[in-house]
Design a protein around this motif. Structure first.
Motif: not given
Length: 146
Positions: A29-31, A36-37, A42-44
């Motif tokens: 779950r953490n991975a 996603a974060a 990276l997109t930002a």
């Protein structure tokens, strides 16, 4: 019928298996959330770089803006590489120093063991004297009247 030891062992094994399954599930779950974060960050980052490039292009032109931005990023990267090389060299020096200290301790221990093997009574007497001299004594508390 199982013995109490077998039942306790089985209970312990099941508890360990449950904890392992919980840890694996939590790690998965953490991975997923971390992935996603990181993707969103990276997109930002790319969008910020594009915005800076557009803002610089409106003042200086497209090619000078891109070259200036590339030069700035390259400079920052070179500074980070220099810092990394410095930290790696410092860590290597610390490892060499610790290795020399450990080698000196091993040699001292070997010398002490050799002396103890040749003169066991003197070594025991010295150990006893050190133990009596260095023992933690009862500390006296000062009274407020003193």
């Amino acid at each position: 019928m199982h013995s109490i030891v077998a039942a306790l062992a089985q209970n312990l094994i099941f508890r360990i298996e449950d904890r392992i399954e919980e840890t694996v599930a939590r790690s998965k779950r953490n991975a997923m959330f971390a992935g996603a974060a990181i993707l969103l960050l990276l997109t930002a980052y790319v969008l910020v770089i594009a915005a800076i490039c557009v803002a610089l292009a409106s003042h200086y032109g497209t090619v000078p803006a891109l070259l200036g931005l590339a030069g700035g990023v390259a400079t920052i990267a070179l500074v980070l590489i220099a810092i990394l090389l410095y930290l790696n060299n410092r860590d290597a020096k610390l490892r060499r120093h610790r290795r020399k200290q450990m080698q000196a301790r091993r040699q001292l221990a070997a010398l002490a063991a050799g002396t103890a093997a040749r003169q066991p009574l003197a070594t025991a007497a010295l150990g006893l004297a050190l133990a009596l001299f260095l023992k933690p004594g009862a500390r006296r508390r000062r009274r407020r009247n003193d």
